[in-house]
Write a protein that holds these residues in place. Structure first.
Motif, PDB file in Angstrom:
ATOM      1  N   THR A   7       1.010  -1.041  -0.170  1.00 15.97           N
ATOM      2  CA  THR A   7       0.042   0.003   0.102  1.00 15.97           C
ATOM      3  C   THR A   7       0.864   1.216  -0.113  1.00 15.97           C
ATOM      4  O   THR A   7       0.825   2.196  -0.771  1.00 15.97           O
ATOM      5  N   VAL A   8       1.729   1.252   0.785  1.00 11.21           N
ATOM      6  CA  VAL A   8       2.828   2.277   0.940  1.00 11.21           C
ATOM      7  C   VAL A   8       3.441   2.758  -0.434  1.00 11.21           C
ATOM      8  O   VAL A   8       3.565   3.709  -0.920  1.00 11.21           O
ATOM      9  N   GLU A   9       3.955   1.533  -0.928  1.00 12.89           N
ATOM     10  CA  GLU A   9       4.598   1.491  -2.342  1.00 12.89           C
ATOM     11  C   GLU A   9       3.714   2.089  -3.480  1.00 12.89           C
ATOM     12  O   GLU A   9       4.284   2.739  -4.358  1.00 12.89           O
ATOM     13  N   ALA A  10       2.429   1.830  -3.221  1.00 10.17           N
ATOM     14  CA  ALA A  10       1.486   2.204  -4.264  1.00 10.17           C
ATOM     15  C   ALA A  10       1.035   3.808  -4.289  1.00 10.17           C
ATOM     16  O   ALA A  10       0.485   4.280  -5.192  1.00 10.17           O
ATOM     17  N   MET A  11       1.640   4.487  -3.108  1.00 10.43           N
ATOM     18  CA  MET A  11       1.106   5.696  -2.852  1.00 10.43           C
ATOM     19  C   MET A  11       2.343   6.689  -3.351  1.00 10.43           C
ATOM     20  O   MET A  11       3.403   6.621  -2.573  1.00 10.43           O
ATOM     21  N   PRO A  12       1.998   7.635  -4.125  1.00 12.50           N
ATOM     22  CA  PRO A  12       3.368   8.442  -4.338  1.00 12.50           C
ATOM     23  C   PRO A  12       4.039   9.211  -3.425  1.00 12.50           C
ATOM     24  O   PRO A  12       5.149   9.200  -3.347  1.00 12.50           O
ATOM     25  N   GLU A  13       3.215   9.517  -2.469  1.00  6.29           N
ATOM     26  CA  GLU A  13       3.692  10.671  -1.288  1.00  6.29           C
ATOM     27  C   GLU A  13       4.385   9.732  -0.393  1.00  6.29           C
ATOM     28  O   GLU A  13       5.062  10.316   0.398  1.00  6.29           O
ATOM     29  N   TYR A  14       4.426   8.310  -0.476  1.00  7.83           N
ATOM     30  CA  TYR A  14       5.089   7.479   0.290  1.00  7.83           C
ATOM     31  C   TYR A  14       6.067   6.485  -0.200  1.00  7.83           C
ATOM     32  O   TYR A  14       6.964   6.199   0.331  1.00  7.83           O
ATOM     33  N   ARG A  15       5.950   6.440  -1.523  1.00  8.12           N
ATOM     34  CA  ARG A  15       6.702   5.435  -2.259  1.00  8.12           C
ATOM     35  C   ARG A  15       8.382   6.129  -2.270  1.00  8.12           C
ATOM     36  O   ARG A  15       8.401   7.160  -2.531  1.00  8.12           O
TER      37      ARG A  15
END
Length: 372
Positions: free
Chosen positions: A270-278
Motif C-alpha cells: 500500500t505504501v509503495e503504491a502511494m506516490p507521497e510514500y513511495r
C-alpha cells in the motif's frame, strides 16, 4: 589576525562544510509495527518441532502443521512462516536478534512484559516505575509525542493497538495525537464508510480476551485510516501472538505470526503504491518481549517475565531508503529495545537525544544513510 583566531576560523569552515556535505535523509515517513510476544526462535529458526505436540503445544496433528511451514533448514522454515520478513525485509533491510549467529537483541527494563516493553521502545529508556500492565498514564514522553510537537509532524502522527492499555502508554490526556486502543470506535480524522463499518464490527464482534480485539480488526482499521488521513509517523501494535502463546496453542500462535507477516506485506505494498510514500518510507518491526526458553521447561514458551529466562530476548527489523541492505546481521554488537525510539527519529533526520537525554542512541548501521 592572531594565529589563534585563524585556527578557530578554519575549524568553523571545516565543520560547516561537513554539515553541508552530509546527505539529508530520504525518509519522510516511518511506520513502527510491534507484534506482542513473538519469540526470536520462530523468527529465525521457523516453527519449533518440539512444540508441535498435544501436551506442550495443544497440537492435534503435528504432521499437518509441519506441512503448512515446510522446509529442511531453519532458513526454509522461517521463510515459510514469515515470507515477507525474509524475502523482502531480510534482503532489502536489516534483521537483528539471531543468537545462533552472534546477533543479540534484548530489553533493558528487567521486566519482560508488555507495558514496560512498549514504554522502553517508545521512550528510549527503561523506567523502574513502570512495573505492571495497569492503566496508568505514562510518566514519560514518547518519541511519537516528541515528534508531534514539531510543526512538520503536527497532526501527522497516529497509533493503533490491539490493547486498551495503549492509550495510557501513549498518555492520550497529554500526547495530542490520535491513539486507537482497539476497543472504542475511531472518531478522529477522516472517517470513511469503510471505517464506519469497521467501527460497527469492532463493537459487535465478541472478544476472546476481554480488553483486546482480534488483530484483523485493529489492522484493517489502521490501514483504512492510514489511506484516508495520510499520517507521517504511525504505530501499529498487534497482540494475537502473545495471547495464543499464553493459551499454549502453538498452531494458532504460528498462524497469528503468519498473518502478521501478511499484514506487513499488504501495508508495504500500500505504501509503495502511494506516490507521497513511495521511496520515502521506513519500516521498523519488532516485539515488546520474548518468551520463556523451552530448554528451561518444555512449556515455558507460554510465559514471559523476569521469572522466565529468555523472555528478555527480542528481535528488530528495519527497512527503508536510508537503511543499508545488510540483511540478517551476524556477529555484531548487541542492540536493545531502548534504541528503537532514537532509530525511528534518526530515520527522519531528527536527533531524539536532544529531546530526551536518557534515550539510548539509534542503531547506527540501520540509519547509516540518514545523515545521522
Amino acid at each position: 589576525m592572531p594565529p589563534r583566531s585563524r585556527f578557530v576560523f578554519v575549524l568553523l569552515i571545516v565543520s560547516t562544510t561537513a554539515a553541508l556535505c552530509a546527505d539529508p535523509p530520504k525518509t519522510r515517513n516511518v511506520i513502527l509495527v510491534m507484534t506482542d510476544g513473538l519469540r526470536w526462535q520462530e523468527v529465525f529458526r521457523g516453527p519449533e518441532e518440539g512444540l508441535m505436540t498435544k501436551e506442550i503445544g495443544a497440537v492435534d496433528d503435528a504432521e499437518a502443521l509441519k506441512k503448512q511451514y515446510p522446509g529442511d533448514t531453519p532458513e526454509a522454515r522461517r521463510e515459510a512462516l514469515m515470507p515477507f520478513l525474509w524475502t523482502v525485509i531480510g534482503r532489502q533491510g536489516q534483521v537483528y536478534g539471531n543468537r545462533d549467529k552472534g546477533s543479540d537483541a534484548h530489553v533493558t527494563n528487567g521486566k519482560a512484559f508488555s507495558y514496560p516493553g512498549y514504554s522502553e521502545a517508545f521512550c528510549g529508556f527503561a523506567d523502574d516505575r513502570i512495573d505492571s500492565n495497569k492503566k496508568i498514564p505514562n510518566f514519560n514522553v514518547t518519541v511519537f509525542e516528541w515528534l508531534h510537537e514539531m510543526p512538520a509532524y503536527k497532526g501527522r502522527v497516529a497509533a493503533f493497538g490491539a490493547w486498551d492499555v495503549f492509550p495510557f502508554i501513549f498518555n492520550t490526556d497529554r500526547c495530542g495525537f490520535m491513539v486507537d486502543g482497539g476497543v472504542e470506535p475511531v472518531t478522529r480524522g477522516i472517517i470513511t464508510e469503510r471505517l464506519e463499518l469497521l467501527n460497527r464490527l469492532r463493537q459487535e464482534t465478541p472478544t476472546r480476551w476481554g480488553n483486546e480485539p482480534f488483530d484483523s480488526l485493529t489492522y484493517h482499521t489502521a490501514l483504512e485510516w492510514f489511506k484516508a488521513n495520510r499520517p507521517r509517523v504511525v504505530f501499529l501494535g498487534l497482540g494475537e501472538t502473545d495471547e495464543w502463546g499464553h493459551e499454549g496453542r502453538y498452531a494458532d500462535y504460528l498462524k497469528a505470526a503468519h498473518r502478521v507477516d501478511g499484514y506487513l506485506r499488504e501495508l508495504w505494498e500500500t505504501v509503495e503504491a502511494m506516490p507521497e510514500y513511495r521511496g520515502t518510507t521506513s519500516l521498523i518491526v519488532t516485539t515488546d518481549h520474548g518468551r520463556g526458553d523451552v530448554s528451561t521447561a518444555p512449556d515455558d514458551w507460554r510465559n514471559h517475565g523476569a521469572k522466565h529466562p529468555g523472555s528478555e530476548n527480542i528481535w528488530i527489523a528495519v527497512m527503508g531508503p536510508d537503511t543499508p541492505a545488510l540483511g540478517e546481521r551476524a556477529n555484531v554488537e548487541a542492540v536493545t529495545q531502548s534504541q528503537v525510539a532514537a532509530t525511528l527519529a534518526a530515520l527522519l533526520g531528527e536527533d531524539y537525544g536532544k529531546g530526551e537525554a536518557r534515550a539510548a542512541k539509534a542503531i547506527g548501521e540501520a540509519v547509516a544513510g540518514s545523515g545521522r
